[in-house]
Scaffold this motif. Structure first.
Motif, PDB file in Angstrom:
ATOM      1  N   HIS A  68       0.816  -1.210   0.000  1.00 37.89           N
ATOM      2  CA  HIS A  68       0.000   0.000   0.000  1.00 37.89           C
ATOM      3  C   HIS A  68       0.856   1.269   0.000  1.00 37.89           C
ATOM      4  CE1 HIS A  68      -3.631  -2.333   0.487  1.00 37.89           C
ATOM      5  NE2 HIS A  68      -3.140  -2.927   1.572  1.00 37.89           N
ATOM      6  N   ASN A  69       2.172   1.105   0.158  1.00 36.84           N
ATOM      7  CA  ASN A  69       3.097   2.241   0.119  1.00 36.84           C
ATOM      8  C   ASN A  69       4.149   2.011  -0.969  1.00 36.84           C
ATOM      9  OD1 ASN A  69       2.028   3.736   2.382  1.00 36.84           O
ATOM     10  ND2 ASN A  69       2.886   2.145   3.691  1.00 36.84           N
ATOM     11  N   PRO A  70       3.743   1.992  -2.248  1.00 33.75           N
ATOM     12  CA  PRO A  70       4.689   1.665  -3.324  1.00 33.75           C
ATOM     13  C   PRO A  70       5.860   2.639  -3.427  1.00 33.75           C
ATOM     14  CG  PRO A  70       2.653   2.566  -4.222  1.00 33.75           C
ATOM     15  CD  PRO A  70       2.399   2.296  -2.768  1.00 33.75           C
ATOM     16  N   HIS A  71       5.683   3.879  -3.016  1.00 32.94           N
ATOM     17  CA  HIS A  71       6.768   4.855  -3.109  1.00 32.94           C
ATOM     18  C   HIS A  71       7.852   4.611  -2.070  1.00 32.94           C
ATOM     19  CE1 HIS A  71       4.127   8.037  -5.373  1.00 32.94           C
ATOM     20  NE2 HIS A  71       4.373   6.950  -6.083  1.00 32.94           N
ATOM     21  N   HIS A  72       7.571   3.724  -1.123  1.00 31.24           N
ATOM     22  CA  HIS A  72       8.587   3.324  -0.147  1.00 31.24           C
ATOM     23  C   HIS A  72       9.267   2.013  -0.534  1.00 31.24           C
ATOM     24  CE1 HIS A  72       6.529   5.827   3.241  1.00 31.24           C
ATOM     25  NE2 HIS A  72       7.441   6.528   2.597  1.00 31.24           N
ATOM     26  N   ASN A  73       8.862   1.461  -1.650  1.00 32.99           N
ATOM     27  CA  ASN A  73       9.348   0.131  -2.030  1.00 32.99           C
ATOM     28  C   ASN A  73      10.725   0.230  -2.688  1.00 32.99           C
ATOM     29  OD1 ASN A  73       9.457  -2.608  -2.448  1.00 32.99           O
ATOM     30  ND2 ASN A  73       8.234  -2.548  -4.327  1.00 32.99           N
ATOM     31  N   THR A  74      11.765   0.304  -1.847  1.00 29.28           N
ATOM     32  CA  THR A  74      13.142   0.324  -2.324  1.00 29.28           C
ATOM     33  C   THR A  74      13.956  -0.703  -1.562  1.00 29.28           C
ATOM     34  OG1 THR A  74      13.926   1.946  -0.696  1.00 29.28           O
ATOM     35  CG2 THR A  74      12.967   2.808  -2.727  1.00 29.28           C
ATOM     36  N   ARG A  75      15.059  -1.131  -2.146  1.00 33.73           N
ATOM     37  CA  ARG A  75      15.937  -2.057  -1.428  1.00 33.73           C
ATOM     38  C   ARG A  75      16.528  -1.382  -0.196  1.00 33.73           C
ATOM     39  NH1 ARG A  75      20.932  -4.310  -0.771  1.00 33.73           N
ATOM     40  NH2 ARG A  75      20.926  -6.588  -0.623  1.00 33.73           N
ATOM     41  N   ASN A  77      15.032   0.721   1.809  1.00 38.59           N
ATOM     42  CA  ASN A  77      14.051   0.611   2.885  1.00 38.59           C
ATOM     43  C   ASN A  77      13.877  -0.831   3.348  1.00 38.59           C
ATOM     44  OD1 ASN A  77      13.560   3.351   3.038  1.00 38.59           O
ATOM     45  ND2 ASN A  77      11.815   3.296   1.634  1.00 38.59           N
ATOM     46  N   GLN A  78      14.006  -1.788   2.441  1.00 40.86           N
ATOM     47  CA  GLN A  78      13.962  -3.188   2.850  1.00 40.86           C
ATOM     48  C   GLN A  78      15.109  -3.510   3.804  1.00 40.86           C
ATOM     49  OE1 GLN A  78      13.607  -4.887  -1.358  1.00 40.86           O
ATOM     50  NE2 GLN A  78      12.480  -6.397  -0.145  1.00 40.86           N
ATOM     51  N   LEU A  79      16.293  -2.996   3.472  1.00 44.17           N
ATOM     52  CA  LEU A  79      17.450  -3.202   4.341  1.00 44.17           C
ATOM     53  C   LEU A  79      17.212  -2.540   5.695  1.00 44.17           C
ATOM     54  CD1 LEU A  79      20.318  -4.367   4.525  1.00 44.17           C
ATOM     55  CD2 LEU A  79      21.167  -2.238   3.528  1.00 44.17           C
ATOM     56  N   ALA A  80      16.663  -1.330   5.670  1.00 43.12           N
ATOM     57  CA  ALA A  80      16.341  -0.643   6.917  1.00 43.12           C
ATOM     58  C   ALA A  80      15.329  -1.440   7.738  1.00 43.12           C
ATOM     59  CB  ALA A  80      15.791   0.753   6.618  1.00 43.12           C
ATOM     60  N   GLN A 139      14.215   7.597  -4.546  1.00 38.15           N
ATOM     61  CA  GLN A 139      15.644   7.790  -4.347  1.00 38.15           C
ATOM     62  C   GLN A 139      15.967   9.134  -3.691  1.00 38.15           C
ATOM     63  OE1 GLN A 139      17.033   7.223  -8.410  1.00 38.15           O
ATOM     64  NE2 GLN A 139      17.336   9.427  -8.665  1.00 38.15           N
ATOM     65  N   GLU A 140      14.948   9.865  -3.238  1.00 35.67           N
ATOM     66  CA  GLU A 140      15.200  11.073  -2.477  1.00 35.67           C
ATOM     67  C   GLU A 140      15.645  10.703  -1.060  1.00 35.67           C
ATOM     68  OE1 GLU A 140      11.666  13.462  -2.724  1.00 35.67           O
ATOM     69  OE2 GLU A 140      12.387  14.464  -4.539  1.00 35.67           O
ATOM     70  N   LEU A 141      16.509  11.518  -0.467  1.00 38.88           N
ATOM     71  CA  LEU A 141      17.056  11.212   0.853  1.00 38.88           C
ATOM     72  C   LEU A 141      15.974  11.121   1.916  1.00 38.88           C
ATOM     73  CD1 LEU A 141      20.236  13.452   0.721  1.00 38.88           C
ATOM     74  CD2 LEU A 141      20.200  10.962   0.920  1.00 38.88           C
ATOM     75  N   CYS A 142      14.945  11.971   1.830  1.00 44.71           N
ATOM     76  CA  CYS A 142      13.906  11.989   2.858  1.00 44.71           C
ATOM     77  C   CYS A 142      13.075  10.719   2.877  1.00 44.71           C
ATOM     78  CB  CYS A 142      12.999  13.199   2.677  1.00 44.71           C
ATOM     79  SG  CYS A 142      12.071  13.186   1.131  1.00 44.71           S
ATOM     80  N   ASP A 146      10.805   9.237   6.107  1.00 42.81           N
ATOM     81  CA  ASP A 146       9.357   9.140   5.869  1.00 42.81           C
ATOM     82  C   ASP A 146       8.888   7.702   6.039  1.00 42.81           C
ATOM     83  OD1 ASP A 146       9.345  11.819   5.309  1.00 42.81           O
ATOM     84  OD2 ASP A 146       9.101  11.587   3.136  1.00 42.81           O
ATOM     85  N   TYR A 147       9.668   6.757   5.498  1.00 38.54           N
ATOM     86  CA  TYR A 147       9.301   5.342   5.600  1.00 38.54           C
ATOM     87  C   TYR A 147       9.234   4.895   7.059  1.00 38.54           C
ATOM     88  CZ  TYR A 147       9.951   0.327   5.823  1.00 38.54           C
ATOM     89  OH  TYR A 147       9.814  -0.993   6.155  1.00 38.54           O
ATOM     90  N   ILE A 148      10.229   5.276   7.853  1.00 42.30           N
ATOM     91  CA  ILE A 148      10.256   4.863   9.261  1.00 42.30           C
ATOM     92  C   ILE A 148       9.069   5.463  10.006  1.00 42.30           C
ATOM     93  CG2 ILE A 148      11.566   4.987  11.414  1.00 42.30           C
ATOM     94  CD1 ILE A 148      14.130   5.040   9.678  1.00 42.30           C
ATOM     95  N   ASN A 149       8.816   6.756   9.788  1.00 41.37           N
ATOM     96  CA  ASN A 149       7.684   7.404  10.446  1.00 41.37           C
ATOM     97  C   ASN A 149       6.366   6.733  10.097  1.00 41.37           C
ATOM     98  OD1 ASN A 149       8.526   9.569  12.153  1.00 41.37           O
ATOM     99  ND2 ASN A 149       6.928  10.851  11.268  1.00 41.37           N
TER     100      ASN A 149
END
Length: 400
Positions: A68-75, A77-80, A139-142, A146-149
């Motif tokens: 439901h959060n496709p814009h957070h779907n990065t490797r 964030n997966q590692l985080a 790929q923006e730093l924020c 944002d993902y953690i919050n």
């Protein structure tokens, strides 16, 4: 054990990480005590010219991101997530104790979701269009904060610090300021950088990448190993209920701006950061039991850092670099080395000494390199991180 007279200790209530050291506590301790990490591997496919480079990989499986959060779907964030899930219970407990709006998130990164951007560009070249679901925001730093919050339902301050290789060290300084100013009651700190083609090729263009396992302070050292890592801690000024804890005792920084990529050759900025950290902790050189050096294994860094350590701490305190065990994880380097300090202090581990043997560079300042099997005599660790542009951070951890 350190007495409690130090100035404003910041207590570590939770800790989680994933790097070439491994994901589980057993794997991390095995890597640290043997001086060998299974995640340090040769990889012939990251460099554009096809040459072989050794990198540090997080090899355990990564969790999926909420669809439901496709814009957070990065490797990235997966590692985080793989590290943050180890802290979930403590974060949820902090939400009950302090409230979701009183928990800040201050984390470091330098690559964010660039690896996903690289894959998207390749897809564009091959297919004439970007892949479905890709967005520049990934790929923006924020994106990381944002993902953690969003993942933990937090509503407090949240942002990303990006000062190259000191990024996730500077967040500890920011967290301490937020806590002392009353702007937060708890802070999630740490950092994540995932492997991408940009960084190994960039350092390769500077002739700074080693083709084999790096050799900090070694006579034949020829450069760094790039790595990836996620490492996080939950900090608060409130001591834990059990009366014994690992804490951030002090932190210091400097910005000498000597050169965009080369360190100041005499280590003046490094020295300033270490002296500030000692002053902040209310400690002297005689209180330090071990130095986790920045120790990148480049000719310039190791030469200047050894000078600074010798001037500040002398030649009797054991020193080592854990870069051969994790790779240089760039924006996550300070945080993964903070986690290493936590494991040593919390589990009474021997000092981390990479297993490879190499001849020491006798031309650098005569600091004392730690021995295999050596344990802390004083439960205080000083950890250095130095970045491009002369952005230097020193953190001091101890057992209270």
């Amino acid at each position: 054990m350190v007495s409690t007279h130090t100035t404003t200790p910041v207590y570590i209530h939770a800790c989680g990480s994933h790097s070439a050291l491994g994901l589980t506590e057993t794997d991390i301790h095995d890597s640290l005590t043997t001086g060998e990490s299974r995640g340090m591997t040769g990889d012939a496919f990251l460099l554009n010219d096809g040459s072989t480079v050794t990198v540090g990989r997080a090899t355990d499986a990564l969790p999926a991101i909420n669809p439901h959060n496709p814009h957070h779907n990065t490797r990235n964030n997966q590692l985080a997530a793989s590290a943050l899930l180890q802290m979930r219970d403590k974060i949820e407990q902090a939400k009950v104790t302090f409230g979701a709006d009183r928990i800040a998130v201050v984390v470091g990164s330098s690559t964010s979701g660039i690896s996903d951007g690289e894959l998207a560009l390749k897809h564009l070249d091959d297919n004439g269009a970007l892949p479905e679901g890709f967005h520049y925001y990934q790929q923006e730093l924020c994106n990381l904060s944002d993902y953690i919050n969003d993942t933990f339902g937090l509503t407090g301050l949240h942002y990303v610090v990006s000062t190259a290789c000191s990024s996730s060290g500077r967040v500890f300084i920011t967290a301490k300021r937020l806590l002392k100013a009353g702007l937060a009651d708890a802070v999630i700190v740490g950092g994540t950088d995932s492997l991408c083609a940009l960084t190994p090729n960039g350092f390769h263009s500077l002739d700074s990448v080693s083709s084999s396992l790096c050799q900090p302070f070694g006579a034949e050292r020829d450069g760094i190993n790039i790595g990836e890592a996620a490492a996080f801690m939950l900090l608060s000024l409130t001591p834990p209920d059990n009366g014994s804890a690992i804490a951030l005792l002090g932190a210091g920084d400097s910005s000498d701006a000597h050169h965009i990529s080369a360190p100041e050759p005499e280590g003046k900025g490094a020295e300033e950061a270490m002296r500030k950290a000692l002053k902040d902790a209310g400690l002297s050189a005689n209180d330090i039991g071990y130095v986790n050096a920045h120790g990148t294994s480049t000719r310039l860094n190791d030469a200047m850092e050894s000078k600074a350590i010798l001037r500040v701490l002398g030649d009797q305190i054991p020193v080592s670099s854990t870069k051969p065990l994790t790779g240089h994880t760039l924006g996550a380097a300070s945080a993964i080395e903070a986690v290493i300090c936590w494991h040593i202090l919390n589990h009474n581990l021997s000092l981390p000494v990479p297993a490879q043997t190499h001849e020491r560079d006798l031309s650098i300042a005569p600091i004392r390199i730690a021995n295999h099997g050596e344990h802390l005599e004083r439960k205080v660790i000083l950890s250095n991180s130095f970045a491009f542009g002369g952005n230097n951070v020193c953190l001091i951890f101890g057992k209270l």
